[in-house]
Scaffold this motif. Structure first.
Motif, PDB file in Angstrom:
ATOM      1  N   GLU A 167       0.939  -1.052  -0.570  1.00 63.37           N
ATOM      2  CA  GLU A 167       0.220   0.339   0.028  1.00 63.37           C
ATOM      3  C   GLU A 167       0.853   1.363  -0.107  1.00 63.37           C
ATOM      4  O   GLU A 167       0.729   2.481  -1.105  1.00 63.37           O
ATOM      5  CB  GLU A 167      -1.162  -0.018   1.530  1.00 63.37           C
ATOM      6  N   LEU A 175       0.943   4.176  -2.816  1.00 65.14           N
ATOM      7  CA  LEU A 175       0.404   5.208  -2.923  1.00 65.14           C
ATOM      8  C   LEU A 175       1.548   6.255  -3.046  1.00 65.14           C
ATOM      9  O   LEU A 175       0.813   7.048  -3.596  1.00 65.14           O
ATOM     10  CB  LEU A 175       0.279   5.521  -1.261  1.00 65.14           C
ATOM     11  N   ARG A 176       3.421   5.749  -2.963  1.00 64.66           N
ATOM     12  CA  ARG A 176       4.265   6.286  -3.297  1.00 64.66           C
ATOM     13  C   ARG A 176       4.207   6.978  -4.876  1.00 64.66           C
ATOM     14  O   ARG A 176       4.507   8.000  -4.885  1.00 64.66           O
ATOM     15  CB  ARG A 176       4.860   5.935  -2.563  1.00 64.66           C
ATOM     16  N   GLY A 220       0.217   6.425  -7.175  1.00 65.43           N
ATOM     17  CA  GLY A 220      -0.137   7.807  -6.308  1.00 65.43           C
ATOM     18  C   GLY A 220       0.479   8.885  -6.645  1.00 65.43           C
ATOM     19  O   GLY A 220      -0.318   9.715  -6.348  1.00 65.43           O
ATOM     20  N   LEU A 226       1.660  10.255  -4.001  1.00 68.42           N
ATOM     21  CA  LEU A 226       1.476  11.177  -2.831  1.00 68.42           C
ATOM     22  C   LEU A 226       2.471  11.432  -2.424  1.00 68.42           C
ATOM     23  O   LEU A 226       3.385  10.795  -2.735  1.00 68.42           O
ATOM     24  CB  LEU A 226      -0.199  10.446  -2.138  1.00 68.42           C
ATOM     25  N   GLN A 270       0.412  12.622   3.146  1.00 75.28           N
ATOM     26  CA  GLN A 270      -0.766  12.344   2.118  1.00 75.28           C
ATOM     27  C   GLN A 270      -1.474  10.000   2.056  1.00 75.28           C
ATOM     28  O   GLN A 270      -2.647   9.962   2.979  1.00 75.28           O
ATOM     29  CB  GLN A 270      -1.131  12.101   1.210  1.00 75.28           C
ATOM     30  N   ILE A 271      -0.238  10.000   1.931  1.00 77.22           N
ATOM     31  CA  ILE A 271      -0.010   8.834   2.464  1.00 77.22           C
ATOM     32  C   ILE A 271      -0.663   7.981   3.954  1.00 77.22           C
ATOM     33  O   ILE A 271      -0.844   7.175   4.389  1.00 77.22           O
ATOM     34  CB  ILE A 271       1.075   7.569   1.693  1.00 77.22           C
ATOM     35  N   ALA A 275      -4.435   8.585   4.640  1.00 79.02           N
ATOM     36  CA  ALA A 275      -5.028   7.010   3.683  1.00 79.02           C
ATOM     37  C   ALA A 275      -5.016   6.278   4.633  1.00 79.02           C
ATOM     38  O   ALA A 275      -5.607   5.658   4.316  1.00 79.02           O
ATOM     39  CB  ALA A 275      -4.153   7.337   2.468  1.00 79.02           C
ATOM     40  N   MET A 276      -3.759   5.779   4.845  1.00 76.33           N
ATOM     41  CA  MET A 276      -3.667   4.264   5.714  1.00 76.33           C
ATOM     42  C   MET A 276      -3.764   4.705   6.687  1.00 76.33           C
ATOM     43  O   MET A 276      -3.908   3.550   7.536  1.00 76.33           O
ATOM     44  CB  MET A 276      -2.033   4.041   5.533  1.00 76.33           C
ATOM     45  N   THR A 304       7.656   2.053   3.606  1.00 79.32           N
ATOM     46  CA  THR A 304       7.944   1.958   2.438  1.00 79.32           C
ATOM     47  C   THR A 304       9.287   1.711   1.520  1.00 79.32           C
ATOM     48  O   THR A 304      10.047   1.461   1.191  1.00 79.32           O
ATOM     49  CB  THR A 304       7.744   3.785   1.935  1.00 79.32           C
TER      50      THR A 304
END
Length: 159
Positions: free
Chosen positions: A114, A118-119, A122, A124, A128-129, A132-133, A144
């Protein structure tokens, strides 16, 4: 006929004149031919046939200017060339690499997957990640980094 005599005597010099103006031999020849066709059609209307060569020169210059104006307009509104398209082989290799990355992503733990998706897909930010998470920015950094290391490992094993 007088036009034939003019053609024989002055065609080459008129083509040289046109080449200097339009910078293209084929276009210069066309310009001169058009000038001769025009004088042939207008021969009866010439007031002084002795000035036919001057008329031809002026006609060649005017037609050359028209060609140059036309070129400028065409160049101004010509569609911009597309950048060199990658080869089909390049596309196939890219597809293989993408499918390998996607397959490798599937093998990661959910949180790492995820965070990476997202990084990097997406685009983001870490904040923001984290939103979202539902985790902290520190946890995003951790997931990450671990995900990238695991992904690198998996891809190195495949190649």
């Amino acid at each position: 006929m007088a036009v034939t005599a003019l053609y024989s005597a002055h065609y080459r010099s008129l083509v040289r004149l046109a080449v200097l103006l339009v910078r293209d031999m084929a276009t210069a020849e066309e310009v001169v031919q058009d000038a001769f066709v025009a004088i042939h059609g207008a021969w009866r209307r010439l007031r002084d046939p002795d000035k036919a060569l001057a008329y031809l020169r002026q006609s060649v210059v005017n037609r050359s200017r028209s060609v140059l104006r036309h070129r400028a307009v065409v160049e101004k509104y010509a569609p911009k060339g597309l950048p060199d398209a990658p080869s089909a082989e390049n596309g196939a290799i890219g597809e293989l690499e993408r499918s390998a990355v996607i397959e490798a992503l599937r093998g990661l733990p959910a949180r790492q997957r995820e965070a990476l998706v997202l990084r990097y897909y997406g685009d983001l930010s870490e904040a923001q990640i984290a939103d979202a998470m539902g985790i902290s920015k520190g946890a995003v950094k951790s997931h990450t980094a671990r995900g990238m290391a695991a992904l690198r490992n998996i891809l190195e094993q495949l190649s």
